[in-house]
Enzyme design. Structure first.
Site, PDB file in Angstrom:
ATOM      1  N   TYR A   1      -1.778  -0.265  10.127  1.00  0.00           N
ATOM      2  CA  TYR A   1      -1.950  -0.784   8.765  1.00  0.00           C
ATOM      3  C   TYR A   1      -0.713  -0.483   7.924  1.00  0.00           C
ATOM      4  O   TYR A   1      -0.206  -1.351   7.193  1.00  0.00           O
ATOM      5  CB  TYR A   1      -3.193  -0.162   8.137  1.00  0.00           C
ATOM      6  CG  TYR A   1      -3.424  -0.533   6.696  1.00  0.00           C
ATOM      7  CD1 TYR A   1      -3.952  -1.774   6.360  1.00  0.00           C
ATOM      8  CD2 TYR A   1      -3.127   0.360   5.668  1.00  0.00           C
ATOM      9  CE1 TYR A   1      -4.161  -2.119   5.023  1.00  0.00           C
ATOM     10  CE2 TYR A   1      -3.347   0.033   4.346  1.00  0.00           C
ATOM     11  CZ  TYR A   1      -3.859  -1.211   4.027  1.00  0.00           C
ATOM     12  OH  TYR A   1      -4.065  -1.542   2.705  1.00  0.00           O
TER      13      TYR A   1
ATOM     14  N   SER B   1       0.842  -1.196   0.000  1.00  0.00           N
ATOM     15  CA  SER B   1       0.000   0.000   0.000  1.00  0.00           C
ATOM     16  C   SER B   1       0.873   1.239   0.000  1.00  0.00           C
ATOM     17  O   SER B   1       1.992   1.222   0.546  1.00  0.00           O
ATOM     18  CB  SER B   1      -0.892   0.013   1.244  1.00  0.00           C
ATOM     19  OG  SER B   1      -1.541   1.264   1.393  1.00  0.00           O
TER      20      SER B   1
END
Length: 252
Positions: free
Chosen positions: A157, A143
């Site tokens: 995350y 990501s």
């Protein structure tokens, strides 16, 4: 064209579903793993079958080794494995680090990191020439958050996806000589329902001005990068992390 079987974790929606359908169009049979939405997974399988490829939906939580084994057993029944897309992942509601508890961290890393590593291990045992395989490709999903840090929202995350960055490079170096390519795709702000699942359905609209191309990406655009890395067209590309971020978080 028959490129063999690819397992796509989290394949019932978003980037996973787009990748599954595109992989079928490019000649792969597809195992569509899903966590809970059987109807969505079966709808993806139906599109794959209409494209002339074989497909099966397999329920499984990638944080559980017994579920991972079931997923790969289903792949074995479908045909020779040639690829894995480690797409399954979770986010959570925006939270600062001082408010994050152990339960949240355990869930975040169990699915986003441990699951990806365990699935990759199953794939290597089938793909690697050192184990009698004929080679293939593993594509991890990282990501833009891994480079940007996710401050005030998703540091946990971002840290999990940073682990995937390191894992991608390390595993690529470990298995390249045995015919297994390991790479990753780094999506940026993409129009999927993961934002709503993290409690922030309006996040994409708020982020537009921070994206150099001034729009969100689509799941199909990310899928194009994933399926290229699955294909033999990427035969000289191990250990790469390909950014699909609209220019955000793309630079070293």
């Amino acid at each position: 064209m028959n490129n063999g079987v690819v397992v796509i974790t989290g394949g019932s929606r978003g980037i996973g579903a787009a990748s599954a359908i595109l992989a079928a169009e490019r000649g792969f049979d597809v195992v569509v793993n899903y966590a809970g939405n059987l109807a969505a997974a079966e709808a993806v399988c139906a599109q794959i079958i209409r494209a002339g490829r074989k497909s099966v939906a397999v329920q499984g939580d990638v944080s559980k080794p017994e579920d991972i084994e079931r997923i790969f057993n289903a792949a074995d029944a479908l045909g020779p494995l040639k690829g894995l897309v480690n797409n399954a992942g979770v986010v959570d509601v925006a939270m600062r680090v001082e408010d994050v508890d152990l339960a949240r961290l355990e869930r975040m890393f169990a699915i986003n990191v441990y699951g990806a590593m365990l699935c990759a291990g199953q794939a290597v045992r089938r793909l690697s020439r050192a184990h009698g395989g004929t080679g293939g490709s593993i594509v991890n999903l990282t990501s833009g958050a891994a480079k940007l840090g996710g401050a005030n929202m998703y540091v946990d995350y971002a840290a999990a996806k940073g682990a995937i960055d390191s894992f991608t490079v390390g595993l690529a170096l470990e298995v390249a000589e045995h015919g297994v390519r390991v790479n990753a795709v780094r999506p940026g702000v993409i129009e999927t329902d993961i934002h709503a699942s993290g409690g922030d359905p309006d996040r994409v609209a708020r982020m537009i001005e921070a994206i150099p191309v001034k729009r969100a990406g689509t799941a199909h655009e990310v899928a194009e990068a994933i399926v290229w890395l699955l294909s033999d067209a990427s035969s000289y590309t191990p250990g790469s992390i390909l950014s699909v971020t609209g220019g955000r978080a793309s630079l070293p």
